[in-house]
Design an enzyme around this catalytic site. Structure first.
Site, short mmCIF file in Angstrom:
data_model
loop_
_atom_site.label_atom_id
_atom_site.label_comp_id
_atom_site.label_asym_id
_atom_site.label_seq_id
_atom_site.Cartn_x
_atom_site.Cartn_y
_atom_site.Cartn_z
N HIS A 122 34.03 -108.12 7.53
CA HIS A 122 32.78 -107.44 7.86
C HIS A 122 33.03 -106.72 9.18
O HIS A 122 33.79 -107.20 10.02
CB HIS A 122 31.71 -108.51 8.03
N ASP A 197 34.94 -116.20 10.89
CA ASP A 197 33.62 -115.63 10.68
C ASP A 197 32.97 -116.42 9.54
O ASP A 197 33.28 -116.21 8.37
CB ASP A 197 33.75 -114.15 10.32
N GLN A 200 29.17 -116.08 6.01
CA GLN A 200 28.92 -116.30 4.58
C GLN A 200 29.48 -117.64 4.11
O GLN A 200 29.41 -117.95 2.92
CB GLN A 200 29.57 -115.18 3.75
N LYS A 223 20.90 -116.17 7.81
CA LYS A 223 21.49 -116.17 6.47
C LYS A 223 21.49 -117.57 5.87
O LYS A 223 22.01 -117.78 4.77
CB LYS A 223 22.93 -115.63 6.53
N CYS A 363 28.87 -103.10 5.20
CA CYS A 363 29.56 -103.28 6.48
C CYS A 363 31.00 -103.75 6.28
O CYS A 363 31.53 -104.51 7.09
CB CYS A 363 28.83 -104.25 7.39
C1 LIG Z 1 30.81 -111.90 6.71
C2 LIG Z 1 29.79 -111.47 7.71
N1 LIG Z 1 30.09 -111.48 9.01
C3 LIG Z 1 29.22 -111.13 9.95
C4 LIG Z 1 27.96 -110.73 9.64
C5 LIG Z 1 27.04 -110.31 10.74
O1 LIG Z 1 25.94 -111.13 10.82
P1 LIG Z 1 24.74 -110.73 11.79
O2 LIG Z 1 24.32 -109.37 11.35
O3 LIG Z 1 23.71 -111.76 11.56
O4 LIG Z 1 25.28 -110.74 13.17
C6 LIG Z 1 27.58 -110.69 8.29
C7 LIG Z 1 26.24 -110.25 7.84
O5 LIG Z 1 25.77 -109.17 7.96
C8 LIG Z 1 28.52 -111.06 7.31
O6 LIG Z 1 28.21 -111.02 6.01
#
Ligand SMILES: Cc1ncc(COP(=O)(O)O)c(C=O)c1O
Lengths: 406, 155
Positions: A122, A197, A200, A223, A363
């Protein structure tokens, strides 16, 4: 216990509403943000109604209660992932957690060092590392993605120059779950730090940071049934202690003089400003809710839905699922390409049927490029999704194909 | 269902058989625009010529694009509307289209001015899709502004 979706759904007020054309909401976008059970909303409301004082400040009763709730939430989060309380830092979200680590590492990374990430990331776990490389002159390297959407773990990329390996715990597009424990072992042998990370991963699987042995794990409360605005950075205490502060100001200091300041030990070193205690109360309630269901059961439920979705989509001519086509080492993010119908158009038709999915590159632009598509449509599953909703998705895709004559 | 109000037959026709698509020579300016939320992209070229009264006229607009039905159809309709028009008049059409897209479905579009582009009125009710409809138009506006400011070879 029995995992009864119909009972679970009753706990989520948003799932009762009707959407376009008076249709019931089929919410298949939990990967972007999850819905919230009433207990989470109640916890936040109760905080504001009864305990609304600034945590960590003042000695009046409300402030004391606020502090207790906030620190209690930290303990709940720690328990949920098998960490110690002083290893849990509250941030705004997973994105801020990655940025915190990437900035704090600036002075310990130098030209010639290597930062290892993957093509599957992401942007939140990609751009901050590009920026760190630019600031320091370090080299950014990455594991590539196989045509099936798995990571190609080329171990020769892990060298004694590698400073940090930052990898997703589960792809938000293909659902692929990389072999984190194995990469972590190799990285540690080479003397590198490991950040995962978990945005998910943590909401969908049991996670034990001690078993994974990662140095840092980031995730977002929103999430995993919790409120927006609160995320987590887990770090091994020694790893956190080695980092300088990132955001500075009140609360994180020890002594402030005009000439300079000293800072608190972790986790307080990384938290500044009045703490988001109501959100923390909400996140603790979300974790209690997930704990009540049992994370093993959550994972099993999602695995069943994912298997059903993969089967259903395989049967539709012109539909290609991005990523692994079995549930082995794969979570409940199912992104797909519909031949002849752009993802925006697929999602528009689904929206008209009351089905909320996501369209675009989610993203993860480099991942889409690697898989040879410009964008995709993505369905993601969570505790409140039913088999009927998976079937509705498949029917909706067929309807979109018919509508566009594809 | 409201799908038909967004995906009017005119839009689907332009989507399936886009007009003026493909990059052509000669051109005075070329731009590349991207919709960062979905990755849709367009490369667009504008060629201007001197009109009878000295005002630049849009001689040709050519483009190559990847994107959804709305963005593809909108670019196609746009080329029909601006090719052959004096640049100033074409800019007015572009402004009217932008206004229509920002109307949240409440505007009475000027059919004489916007012709086939009135079919996009329904899109303005879907905030997430407005950018799709505007992608080609914004690229054209940008390219034309650049062509006009480039050394005045058309004034
Ligand atoms: C794999 C992953 N990493 C990071 C993020 C970033 O999360 P956030 O937007 O809550 O900071 C997301 C979600 O958008 C994600 O799916």
């Amino acid at each position: 216990m029995t995992f009864d979706v119909e009972v679970i759904r009753k706990d989520f007020p948003a799932l009762n509403r009707l959407v376009r054309n008076g249709k019931p909401l089929v919410y298949l976008d939990s990967g972007a943000t999850s819905q919230k059970p009433a207990s989470v909303l109640d916890a936040e409301r109760e905080f504001y109604e009864r305990h609304n004082g600034a945590a960590h400040r003042g000695s009046h009763l409300l402030s004391e209660e606020g502090t207790e709730i906030y620190e209690g939430a930290r303990a709940t989060v720690a328990g949920f992932i098998g960490a110690d309380e002083n290893e849990v830092v509250f941030t705004k979200a997973a994105t801020e957690s990655v940025n915190l680590v990437a900035y704090a590492l600036t002075s310990s990374v130098k030209a010639g060092d290597e930062i290892l990430i993957s093509e599957m990331e992401h942007h939140a776990n990609l751009v901050p590392w590009q920026q760190l490389a630019q600031r320091t002159g370090a080299t950014l390297k990455w594991f590539t993605v196989t045509p099936e959407g798995r990571l190609d773990i080329d171990t020769s990329l892990i060298t004694e120059r590698t400073k940090i390996v930052a990898l997703t715990g589960q792809s938000n597009v293909t659902g692929a779950v990389p072999p984190i424990a194995e990469v972590t072992r190799l990285a540690h042998q080479a003397g590198a730090l490991v950040l995962v990370d978990g945005a998910q991963l943590v909401p969908h699987h049991p996670v034990d940071v001690k078993a994974l042995d990662v140095d840092f794990l980031v995730f977002s409360g929103h999430k995993m049934l919790g409120p927006l605005g609160l995320g987590v950075l887990y770090g091994k205490y020694a790893a956190l202690e080695a980092l300088p502060p990132f955001l500075t100001g009140g609360d994180m200091i020890e002594v402030v003089r005009m000439e300079g300041s000293t800072f608190q030990p972790p986790p307080m070193r990384f938290e500044t400003g009045v703490p988001p205690a109501p959100e923390a109360a909400g996140l603790a309630a979300a974790i209690d809710y997930l704990g009540g269901l049992g994370m093993e059961n959550v994972a099993a439920h999602e695995r069943a839905l994912t298997a059903r979705a993969l089967d259903a989509l395989r049967e539709i001519k012109g539909v290609r699922v991005l990523g692994p086509d079995t549930t082995a080492d794969r979570g409940g993010a199912v992104a797909f390409d519909v031949d002849g119908v752009h993802p925006h158009d697929v999602s528009q038709v689904l929206d008209e049927l009351g089905i909320a999915v996501r369209a675009g590159h989610h993203c993860a632009w480099p991942l889409h490029r690697a898989l040879g598509v410009q964008a995709s449509t993505r369905a993601t599953f969570y505790v409140y999704n039913s088999r009927e909703e998976v079937d509705a998705l498949a029917d909706g895709i067929r309807y979109a194909q018919k509508f566009f004559g594809a | 269902m409201q799908l038909e109000s967004m995906y009017q037959e005119i839009i689907l026709d332009h989507y399936r058989n886009p007009h003026h698509k493909g990059l052509r020579e000669p051109f005075d300016a070329e731009v590349h625009h991207v919709n960062p939320t979905c990755g849709d992209e367009v490369t667009l070229r504008v060629s201007l010529k001197d009109g009878a009264d000295g005002e630049a006229v849009v001689e040709d607009v050519s483009y190559d694009s990847l994107g959804c039905s709305i963005s593809q159809a909108s670019a196609s309709v746009m080329t029909d509307l601006v090719i052959g028009k004096p640049a100033g008049e074409a800019m007015k059409i572009s402004d009217a289209f932008l206004e229509l897209m920002q109307s949240k479905g409440k505007a009475e579009p000027d059919e004489d001015l916007l012709e086939d582009a009135v079919a996009f009125a329904g899109v303005s009710r879907y905030p997430a899709r407005i950018k799709c409809a505007l992608l080609g138009w914004m690229a054209w506006k940008d390219a034309t502004a650049r062509a006009l400011s480039e050394g005045g070879q058309h004034s």
